[in-house]
Scaffold this motif. Structure first.
Motif, PDB file in Angstrom:
ATOM      1  N   THR C 520     125.637  44.625   6.549  1.00  0.00           N
ATOM      2  CA  THR C 520     125.710  45.810   5.453  1.00  0.00           C
ATOM      3  C   THR C 520     125.104  47.133   6.318  1.00  0.00           C
ATOM      4  OG1 THR C 520     124.849  44.123   4.268  1.00  0.00           O
ATOM      5  CG2 THR C 520     125.091  46.300   3.173  1.00  0.00           C
ATOM      6  N   ILE C 521     125.790  48.094   6.024  1.00  0.00           N
ATOM      7  CA  ILE C 521     125.185  49.257   6.652  1.00  0.00           C
ATOM      8  C   ILE C 521     124.390  50.252   5.774  1.00  0.00           C
ATOM      9  CG2 ILE C 521     125.671  51.542   7.938  1.00  0.00           C
ATOM     10  CD1 ILE C 521     128.461  50.330   8.773  1.00  0.00           C
ATOM     11  N   LYS C 522     123.044  50.470   5.762  1.00  0.00           N
ATOM     12  CA  LYS C 522     122.329  51.507   4.881  1.00  0.00           C
ATOM     13  C   LYS C 522     122.072  52.437   5.386  1.00  0.00           C
ATOM     14  CE  LYS C 522     119.927  47.369   2.397  1.00  0.00           C
ATOM     15  NZ  LYS C 522     118.892  46.565   3.228  1.00  0.00           N
ATOM     16  N   PHE C 523     122.221  53.622   4.523  1.00  0.00           N
ATOM     17  CA  PHE C 523     121.844  54.842   4.956  1.00  0.00           C
ATOM     18  C   PHE C 523     120.819  55.373   4.351  1.00  0.00           C
ATOM     19  CE2 PHE C 523     121.809  59.096   6.587  1.00  0.00           C
ATOM     20  CZ  PHE C 523     122.785  60.118   5.998  1.00  0.00           C
ATOM     21  N   PHE C 541     120.059  54.710  10.084  1.00  0.00           N
ATOM     22  CA  PHE C 541     120.976  53.687   9.613  1.00  0.00           C
ATOM     23  C   PHE C 541     120.435  52.618   9.858  1.00  0.00           C
ATOM     24  CE2 PHE C 541     124.512  56.235   8.153  1.00  0.00           C
ATOM     25  CZ  PHE C 541     124.269  57.278   8.601  1.00  0.00           C
ATOM     26  N   GLU C 542     120.429  51.476   8.924  1.00  0.00           N
ATOM     27  CA  GLU C 542     119.750  49.987   9.115  1.00  0.00           C
ATOM     28  C   GLU C 542     121.067  49.249   8.981  1.00  0.00           C
ATOM     29  OE1 GLU C 542     115.885  48.751   7.840  1.00  0.00           O
ATOM     30  OE2 GLU C 542     117.327  47.563   6.635  1.00  0.00           O
ATOM     31  N   ILE C 543     121.263  48.251   9.866  1.00  0.00           N
ATOM     32  CA  ILE C 543     122.443  47.366   9.817  1.00  0.00           C
ATOM     33  C   ILE C 543     121.976  46.041   9.762  1.00  0.00           C
ATOM     34  CG2 ILE C 543     124.582  46.397  10.783  1.00  0.00           C
ATOM     35  CD1 ILE C 543     125.206  49.113  11.847  1.00  0.00           C
ATOM     36  N   ASN C 544     122.043  45.125   8.728  1.00  0.00           N
ATOM     37  CA  ASN C 544     121.606  43.710   8.662  1.00  0.00           C
ATOM     38  C   ASN C 544     122.799  42.794   9.055  1.00  0.00           C
ATOM     39  OD1 ASN C 544     120.084  45.532   7.234  1.00  0.00           O
ATOM     40  ND2 ASN C 544     119.504  43.712   5.702  1.00  0.00           N
ATOM     41  N   ASP C 548     120.337  38.221   9.396  1.00  0.00           N
ATOM     42  CA  ASP C 548     119.259  38.863   8.772  1.00  0.00           C
ATOM     43  C   ASP C 548     118.475  39.698   9.877  1.00  0.00           C
ATOM     44  OD1 ASP C 548     117.341  38.425   5.916  1.00  0.00           O
ATOM     45  OD2 ASP C 548     118.836  39.669   6.293  1.00  0.00           O
ATOM     46  N   LYS C 549     119.157  39.649  10.988  1.00  0.00           N
ATOM     47  CA  LYS C 549     118.506  40.703  12.044  1.00  0.00           C
ATOM     48  C   LYS C 549     119.042  41.978  11.552  1.00  0.00           C
ATOM     49  CE  LYS C 549     118.523  39.795  16.466  1.00  0.00           C
ATOM     50  NZ  LYS C 549     119.139  39.581  18.057  1.00  0.00           N
ATOM     51  N   LYS C 550     117.894  43.046  11.820  1.00  0.00           N
ATOM     52  CA  LYS C 550     118.065  44.419  11.729  1.00  0.00           C
ATOM     53  C   LYS C 550     118.126  45.161  13.017  1.00  0.00           C
ATOM     54  CE  LYS C 550     115.405  44.000   7.528  1.00  0.00           C
ATOM     55  NZ  LYS C 550     115.714  44.178   6.163  1.00  0.00           N
ATOM     56  N   PHE C 551     119.040  46.275  12.863  1.00  0.00           N
ATOM     57  CA  PHE C 551     119.312  46.975  13.851  1.00  0.00           C
ATOM     58  C   PHE C 551     119.116  48.410  13.234  1.00  0.00           C
ATOM     59  CE2 PHE C 551     120.675  44.243  17.139  1.00  0.00           C
ATOM     60  CZ  PHE C 551     121.052  43.224  16.490  1.00  0.00           C
ATOM     61  N   LEU C 552     118.427  49.257  13.910  1.00  0.00           N
ATOM     62  CA  LEU C 552     118.138  50.528  13.540  1.00  0.00           C
ATOM     63  C   LEU C 552     118.816  51.677  14.263  1.00  0.00           C
ATOM     64  CD1 LEU C 552     117.050  52.486  11.358  1.00  0.00           C
ATOM     65  CD2 LEU C 552     114.984  52.490  12.896  1.00  0.00           C
ATOM     66  N   PHE C 553     119.784  52.441  13.730  1.00  0.00           N
ATOM     67  CA  PHE C 553     120.570  53.395  14.448  1.00  0.00           C
ATOM     68  C   PHE C 553     120.192  54.692  14.068  1.00  0.00           C
ATOM     69  CE2 PHE C 553     123.669  51.012  16.653  1.00  0.00           C
ATOM     70  CZ  PHE C 553     123.829  49.743  16.168  1.00  0.00           C
TER      71      PHE C 553
END
Lengths: 123, 172, 627
Positions: C520-523, C541-544, C548-553
């Protein structure tokens, strides 16, 4: 025996790939975007361009895809409106026989020269 | 034998030179001009005032010449050509249809109040898709439609005196 | 300012020196005078030296923001960082031509010093031919593209502040690229000289080999830098667009690669001498032709310099004089080439290099025809068409498959004759392995076309074979092993990347989220800030992942006001498996953003494999020869 050496590579290979989603339509969309030129930009496709006109063209492509037009029909539509120049894929017609044919001709010519060289010198 | 090859290559060589030399003079900007008559594609747009969705079939129903003009209040050349559009309306030989391109309603209305309204009908093109249906790519652009619903002339850029006279010749 | 004059007059002094070298060499051809030969070394040095002084003057003018100079005025700005002021020197038409000249004269200087093993007449002829090129460029620069023209009154500020051009990779891309294809001028001059003297043999091949490798390595890295820059800066994750300017750099590279293989045949077996000369001429011709196409305004591209048909005309005439002269010389002296009547057996290394050249020439002709055909069509029939990626893909990919297979078999053959087909068993095992692999690939991916499947199989075949060669530790052929393995890795990476890349393009408002595959990409938010010369908008942007690893863009939009440009700075997360690429864009008049997220497997391997190819070449360059 040697094949066993390569089995781990094969498994590593599989693990690289996650499953696919069914994004067929957006992939087709992007494919069409990359094939159409932006008129007001210098040498960019509407996929690469951020200009107003490119955005409008992308909307039109989406509308047409949604209405059921095929990829070919969309290209025909745009070429009809703006000329063949708008498509990055040149047609195969009287104007482009040389374009498509000349490289292949050169390939065959090169092959002929090599065959002659091999044949002549073998004797 | 070798001399023949040499001759062929020299001929090719000069051919390349001449073509590239001439190619230098051509502008590399592409303008999609109208090569020959073509049918007007059907398009749909919202009416400028009422916001009602209208189809081109409903508008172009008379046996008349039509002139479709793409304009915007923020477009400077559109101001230049507007007088010619008013004149064309007064001639009563052609029906003018305006397409307001990527514009703000208030500004567009102000423009018409200031410069006059030559259009018998105005449509809105907020996102530019209607213009693409016509084959336009900017403002101002004008299309002359004949009685058979074919586009017989496409004018890219503002209408000036010369083009105005050409239009008159066509519609008379 | 004084440097304007220093720069200008240094160029004029260079012309005088060049003419001196030219006439001195001609007179020396008639009678060998050893004293004058030593003077030539000094003259070559001073020719280079004064061009260097001129170049350096231009750099100083840029650094000091001396806007009395028109070139500096057009291309620089007081607020540019120092590094970009310096690199701005060659980031424009006039300055880059001066760079051309610098490398031309440097190459000649190095050539004359390092060619003492060659016959004196051949060296003098090389000087003469090279001087024709140098003098041609000097006249071109002084008459039509002088970087030292002045303007009065002196403007207070410059015009050149395009932020897209302020990038470290873009700064070093031209010098490296030019070192590549300008140095092919020496190969050109030396080939013609050797032809005239009847010296086209294995000794000359051994001598010119170093030059070919050096040019080739720089050209490879130069093209790589251009692609890397396009990937990181142009915003949409592409690295090759079949843009005319890109094609123009690729054509000399292909010709040079073919030449590189040919020169080995000439060295080892004294064969293919006439073809080698033709390739030498064509490589430099393609370089100058490329210069013409890019600078004359005849092509429509994102990368072209300012359009100036007058300059284009000059380069065109210069190019055709060069080609005409080389054609005449070739036909006049072709009889000097010793035709070798050794047998050309089918299953030999020489034959496979012949086949390699055949395919490379085909690839070259596809790219050349695709690039200049629209020009010809327009001149001859007033119609405009576009030739882009679909054309190149359709014509190149099918021929890539047999090319890869030949490349797998060829290097394993021996010179002259192949009595036993070595490693037959290994080749068969790899072949079977590939069939198994391809079967699995079709099962997983299903949707890729047959062409791609076979291409993938061929790439893997080459990959396994070259990998085997690499670990075999055969030091005699180590450079070939490295470069060929690098090439197989390159093809494989590009293929896998294009098959497996996934992207999503969507319009999102702050707070919204969207599903992409199994993530999921969260703005999350947008941060505004003001920098020295731009306003910055950073989207968070946070991508899960499914784990459940999170990446911050944090992709950024920059709004510059001088000039009014909006750029997108992508946030790219790289690792050895894939690149994650995030970009945002403003949408005019709307309160949402257009986002683009791509996952691109094996991206970094595309760069690494190209570097590997260049490393293989460097190993060969630095190798000491066995007795």
């Amino acid at each position: 025996m040697k094949i066993i050496k390569f089995l781990p590579i094969i498994f590593l290979y599989f693990s690289l790939f996650s499953s696919f989603s069914n994004e067929k339509n957006s992939q087709l969309e992007n494919k069409i975007f990359k094939n159409l030129r932006c008129i007001i930009c210098q040498g960019q496709s509407i996929y690469d361009s951020q200009s107003d006109f490119a955005e409008s063209m992308k909307l039109v492509v989406k509308q047409k895809l949604d209405s059921g037009m095929s990829e070919e029909e969309i290209y025909i539509f745009f070429k009809d409106q703006y000329g063949e120049w708008i498509s990055y894929d040149p047609e195969f017609n009287t104007k482009t026989y040389f374009l498509w044919g000349l490289p292949v001709l050169i390939f065959l010519l090169g092959g002929a020269i090599i065959l002659r060289k091999l044949a002549v010198l073998k004797n | 034998m070798k001399n023949r090859y040499f001759f062929i290559i020299i001929v090719l060589f000069f051919f390349f030179f001449i073509v590239l030399f001439k190619g230098l003079k051509n502008p590399n900007v592409y303008i999609p001009e109208l090569q020959k008559e073509k049918n007007l594609s059907r398009f749909e747009a919202s009416d400028f005032y009422s916001n009602k969705k209208t189809s081109s079939l409903d508008i172009l129903n008379d046996n008349n010449f039509y002139l479709i003009n793409i304009w915007a209040s923020w477009c400077l050349p559109c101001r230049e050509e507007h007088d010619y559009l008013i004149k064309l309306k007064e001639q009563n030989l052609v029906k003018l249809i305006g397409i307001n391109y990527k514009d703000n309603f208030k500004n567009a209305k102000k423009f018409l109040n200031e410069m006059g309204n030559p259009y018998s009908k105005i449509l809105k093109d907020k996102n530019g898709t209607v213009s693409i249906q016509l084959g336009a790519y900017g403002v101002p652009e004008t299309f002359i439609i004949d009685k058979n619903k074919k586009i017989i002339k496409k004018i890219i850029g503002p209408i000036d005196k010369k083009i105005y006279n050409e239009i008159l010749l066509i519609i008379k | 300012m004084i440097f304007n004059y220093i720069g200008n007059y240094s160029l004029i002094i260079s012309v005088i020196i060049s003419l001196t070298i030219f006439f001195l060499s001609i007179s020396n051809l008639q009678k060998i005078n050893i004293k004058k030969k030593i003077n030539l070394n000094k003259l070559n040095f001073f020719q280079f030296f004064f061009v260097l002084v001129s170049f350096f003057s231009l750099v100083v003018l840029f650094v000091l923001s001396e806007f009395s100079n028109i070139t500096v005025f057009n291309n620089s700005h007081t607020t540019k960082p120092l590094f970009y002021k310096i690199s701005g020197t060659w980031g424009n038409h006039e300055g880059s031509l001066l760079l051309w000249l610098l490398i031309l004269t440097l190459s000649l200087f190095i050539y004359f010093l390092s060619s003492k093993s060659r016959p004196i007449k051949e060296r003098l002829l090389t000087l003469i031919f090279q001087e024709v090129i140098i003098i041609g460029f000097l006249i071109f620069i002084i008459k039509t593209s002088n970087p030292f023209n002045q303007i009065f009154p002196i403007p207070k500020e410059g015009l050149g502040l395009n932020p897209i051009l302020q990038d470290p990779i873009l700064a070093i891309h031209p010098p490296v690229l030019y070192l590549g294809y300008v140095s092919t001028s020496i190969i050109f001059s030396s080939s013609l000289a050797s032809l005239v003297q009847g010296n086209v043999n294995n000794l000359w091949a051994k001598h010119i080999k170093k030059w070919i490798f050096a040019s080739w390595i720089f050209l490879t890295i130069g093209i790589l830098l251009g692609s890397i820059w396009a990937y990181y800066e142009l915003g949409w994750g592409g690295f090759w667009f079949w843009d005319p300017v890109e094609n123009i750099s690729l054509m000399p590279w292909l010709s040079l690669t073919a030449l590189l293989h040919c020169i080995l045949v000439l060295e080892k077996r004294s064969l293919l001498s006439s073809w080698t000369i033709i390739l030498s001429i064509s490589t430099f011709t393609l370089s100058v032709c490329g210069t013409f196409l890019v600078r004359s305004g005849i092509l429509n591209s994102v990368h072209t310099f300012a359009n100036d048909p007058e300059r284009g005309l000059f380069i065109l005439i210069f190019l055709f004089i060069l080609v005409f002269l080389s054609l005449v010389i070739y036909f006049l002296f072709e009889k000097n080439l010793k035709t070798n009547n050794n047998k050309f057996n089918l299953l030999t290394k020489e034959s496979s290099i012949l086949i390699n050249n055949w395919f490379i020439m085909y690839f070259l002709s596809v790219i050349l025809i695709g690039t200049i055909y629209p020009i010809f069509l327009e001149v001859l029939s007033d119609q405009k068409i576009s030739v882009g990626p679909p054309f190149f893909n359709k014509l190149l990919i099918p021929f890539l498959i047999p090319f890869l297979i030949f490349m797998s078999i060829g290097p394993n053959l021996n010179w002259i004759k192949n009595k036993i087909f070595e490693n037959k068993i290994q080749l068969i095992i790899f072949f079977i392995l590939n069939l198994i692999l391809s079967f699995f690939i079709i099962k997983i991916f299903g949707r890729i076309t047959l062409t791609f499947t076979i291409l993938l199989a061929a790439s893997f075949y080459l990959f396994f074979i070259t990998f085997k060669d690499l670990i075999k530790k055969d030091y005699k052929n180590i450079s070939q092993a490295i470069s060929h393995f690098g090439f197989s890795l390159l093809i494989l990476s590009i293929l896998m990347n294009s098959i497996l890349s996934k992207e999503i393009i969507a319009n999102l408002k702050v707070g919204e989220e969207i599903k992409f595959m199994e993530s999921t990409i969260k703005f999350k938010k947008v941060e505004n800030s003001s920098r020295s010369n731009f306003k910055s908008l950073v989207g968070f942007f946070e991508i899960n992942n499914k784990d459940d690893k999170k990446f911050l863009f944090k992709p950024e939009i920059r709004i510059y006001n001088q000039p009014q440009v909006i750029t997108s700075e992508a946030d790219i997360k790289t690792n050895f498996f894939k690149d994650k690429f995030f970009v945002i864009n403003l949408v005019k008049g709307e309160n949402y953003f257009n986002i683009r997220y791509q996952e691109k497997p094996l991206m970094i391997w595309i760069w690494l494999s190209t570097i590997l190819i260049a490393i293989g070449g460097s190993v060969s360059f630095f190798k000491r020869y066995e007795k």
